[in-house]
Each structure stands twice: as structure tokens, then as C-alpha cells.
Design a protein around this motif. Sequence first.
Motif, PDB file in Angstrom:
ATOM      1  N   GLU A   1      90.179  93.830   8.552  1.00  0.00           N
ATOM      2  CA  GLU A   1      90.749  95.338   9.342  1.00  0.00           C
ATOM      3  C   GLU A   1      89.539  94.980  10.699  1.00  0.00           C
ATOM      4  OE1 GLU A   1      92.593  98.437  10.461  1.00  0.00           O
ATOM      5  OE2 GLU A   1      92.578  97.541   9.066  1.00  0.00           O
TER       6      GLU A   1
ATOM      7  N   LEU B   1      91.783  99.712  19.911  1.00  0.00           N
ATOM      8  CA  LEU B   1      91.475 100.113  18.465  1.00  0.00           C
ATOM      9  C   LEU B   1      89.976 100.820  18.465  1.00  0.00           C
ATOM     10  CD1 LEU B   1      93.315  97.858  16.109  1.00  0.00           C
ATOM     11  CD2 LEU B   1      94.341 100.491  17.002  1.00  0.00           C
TER      12      LEU B   1
ATOM     13  N   ASN C   1      89.525 104.445  18.481  1.00  0.00           N
ATOM     14  CA  ASN C   1      91.079 104.998  18.085  1.00  0.00           C
ATOM     15  C   ASN C   1      90.426 106.232  17.242  1.00  0.00           C
ATOM     16  OD1 ASN C   1      93.378 105.731  16.811  1.00  0.00           O
ATOM     17  ND2 ASN C   1      94.445 105.024  17.216  1.00  0.00           N
ATOM     18  N   PRO C   2      90.579 107.360  17.195  1.00  0.00           N
ATOM     19  CA  PRO C   2      89.934 107.980  15.858  1.00  0.00           C
ATOM     20  C   PRO C   2      90.490 107.640  14.370  1.00  0.00           C
ATOM     21  CG  PRO C   2      90.061 109.802  17.643  1.00  0.00           C
ATOM     22  CD  PRO C   2      90.867 108.448  18.322  1.00  0.00           C
ATOM     23  N   LYS C   3      91.757 107.405  14.429  1.00  0.00           N
ATOM     24  CA  LYS C   3      92.329 107.392  13.624  1.00  0.00           C
ATOM     25  C   LYS C   3      91.533 106.367  12.676  1.00  0.00           C
ATOM     26  CE  LYS C   3      96.194 109.552  14.087  1.00  0.00           C
ATOM     27  NZ  LYS C   3      98.120 109.722  13.742  1.00  0.00           N
ATOM     28  N   GLN C   4      91.337 105.325  13.708  1.00  0.00           N
ATOM     29  CA  GLN C   4      91.053 103.742  13.210  1.00  0.00           C
ATOM     30  C   GLN C   4      89.458 103.992  12.348  1.00  0.00           C
ATOM     31  OE1 GLN C   4      92.775 101.170  13.140  1.00  0.00           O
ATOM     32  NE2 GLN C   4      90.786  99.864  12.176  1.00  0.00           N
ATOM     33  N   ASN C   5      88.451 104.971  13.651  1.00  0.00           N
ATOM     34  CA  ASN C   5      87.391 104.775  12.736  1.00  0.00           C
ATOM     35  C   ASN C   5      87.134 105.565  11.632  1.00  0.00           C
ATOM     36  OD1 ASN C   5      86.762 103.635  15.461  1.00  0.00           O
ATOM     37  ND2 ASN C   5      86.563 106.162  16.086  1.00  0.00           N
ATOM     38  N   ILE C   6      88.649 106.250  11.109  1.00  0.00           N
ATOM     39  CA  ILE C   6      88.589 106.901   9.680  1.00  0.00           C
ATOM     40  C   ILE C   6      88.627 105.959   8.557  1.00  0.00           C
ATOM     41  CG2 ILE C   6      89.441 108.458   8.315  1.00  0.00           C
ATOM     42  CD1 ILE C   6      89.897 110.325  11.121  1.00  0.00           C
ATOM     43  N   VAL C   7      89.301 105.090   9.601  1.00  0.00           N
ATOM     44  CA  VAL C   7      89.965 104.273   8.253  1.00  0.00           C
ATOM     45  C   VAL C   7      88.530 102.683   8.215  1.00  0.00           C
ATOM     46  CG1 VAL C   7      91.352 101.863   8.030  1.00  0.00           C
ATOM     47  CG2 VAL C   7      91.991 103.639   8.943  1.00  0.00           C
TER      48      VAL C   7
ATOM     49  N   LYS D   1      85.884 104.219   8.254  1.00  0.00           N
ATOM     50  CA  LYS D   1      84.769 103.902   7.790  1.00  0.00           C
ATOM     51  C   LYS D   1      85.162 104.740   6.185  1.00  0.00           C
ATOM     52  CE  LYS D   1      81.635 108.706   7.806  1.00  0.00           C
ATOM     53  NZ  LYS D   1      81.493 108.985   6.278  1.00  0.00           N
ATOM     54  N   SER D   2      85.931 104.776   5.645  1.00  0.00           N
ATOM     55  CA  SER D   2      86.759 104.209   4.404  1.00  0.00           C
ATOM     56  C   SER D   2      86.319 103.230   4.540  1.00  0.00           C
ATOM     57  CB  SER D   2      87.896 105.332   4.705  1.00  0.00           C
ATOM     58  OG  SER D   2      88.686 105.092   3.477  1.00  0.00           O
TER      59      SER D   2
END
Length: 259
Positions: free
Chosen positions: A83, A93, A96-102, A104-105
Amino acid sequence: MTEKNSTSFVQQITLTIITLLLGSLIFVGIIENYKSDESIKLTQLEKYFIKTRKEALECRVKHNKLIKHYASYGDNIALMFNELKHVMDNPELMNNPKQNIVMKSYADTLLNMNREQNKLPQKIVDCRNDLYLNLESLAIITGSYEYFSEQSLRRDSELEFIHNDLKEKLSTKFGSSFMQELHQMLRKFISISTEEEMKALILENEDKVKLMQEFSEINSNSELEKFKAQDKFYANIRNRSAEKLSDKFSYGFLSWLIH
């Protein structure tokens, strides 16, 4: 009936009654002792046999959890690394907030797995030690201590072989410098300041990710072998103790009375 005969008759009746009473009291005493003996057997069963079954299950759950942790740890590192490569190949990316969430997960999952993986070995050791002591007590009260000692030595020999085999595999595959290289890689990741440096470092250490997967797989397989050795030891002691307890319960009253 003469006075003498009456006295003799009353004496016989009295002796008969006393004999019956004494016999009844003795028999009641025997019954009470038999009940008491059965109570002791039940106490032994509850205190040791049933307890060891519960403890063995707890140990199995903990050990199985560690096996799965090792098996999935390397794969999760590979997922996160891939990733990271994807983000480096697509710089847009980064913000990109969504990518940061991924990302961090992935990071949180690895951190949690690492914390749990560091705690589990000691938890397993403590659990196995408690189980061992209770199995030893069970062997003593069921008269199977010699068998317990033989199985214990056999288990220790198997565990030592598994441990030495693991050391040899890790040494052959990774050498003594592998952990040092990982620490150096970590320090480099911390010190980088540009995207270009990050991308270069990822590509440079791609082979180490594959090695981490192999490292995790080897450890997982080793723990599985330990699990089997411990499980076999417990099953052997449990079965022998169950046979001994079953023999005690199957005596019945008449057999108990004779013994």
C-alpha cells in the motif's frame, strides 16, 4: 414356662436385638464410609481432572492465537508495504483523507498485533506451567506418577528438538545480522525527509518484506509443532488418569467392601 426358661428366653431375645442393632450400626458405618470414599473420589475428580480440562482448553486457545498471529503478521506487513508503494507511485494519494485512513488502519493493526504477539508467549508459558503442576497432582492421586514422569521427559525432549530446529532454520535463512538490518531500515525510514527518499528506500528494502513473511511463517510452524507436542502430552496424561478414575468408580460397593 419356668422362671429360668423365661429368663433364658428374654436373654436370647435381648442378645438377638442387640446383635441386630450392632449389625445395623456397623452396616450404617460401612455405608457412611463408602459414601465418604465416593465423596473423596468426586472431590478428586472436580478439583483436578475437570480443572485440568478447563486449563488445557485455555492454554490451547492462547497457543492457537499465537500461531495465527505469527502466520498473519508477515502478510500484514506485506499488505502495508504494498500500500505504501502504491501511494509512492501515486503521489496525489498522499493528501487523500480516505487513503490516510487506510494507511492508519494498517499501522494500527500491525501495532496491536505486535503488542499481543509480545505478550502471548509469556501467557502461554504461565498457563502451561499451571497445567503441568495440576496434571502432576492428578497423576499422584490416581497412582500414575511414573507414567506422568515418562511422558513429561518425552515432551521435554520433543520441545527441545523443536526449539533447536527453529534456531537452526532462522540462523540458516537469516543469519545473525537480520534483526540489525531491520533496525537500520527502521531508522532510515524515520530520518527521511522527501518523497523521493521514501520511494527509494521502499524499493531498496522490498526483499526484506518477503523475508519477514518467511520469518513469520517459520515461527508459526514451530509454534504449531510445540502446540502438538503439548497437546499430545496432555491427552496422554488425561487418558491415563481417566482410566484410573474410572477403575475407582467401577469398583462398586461389594468390591469396595472387599478391598
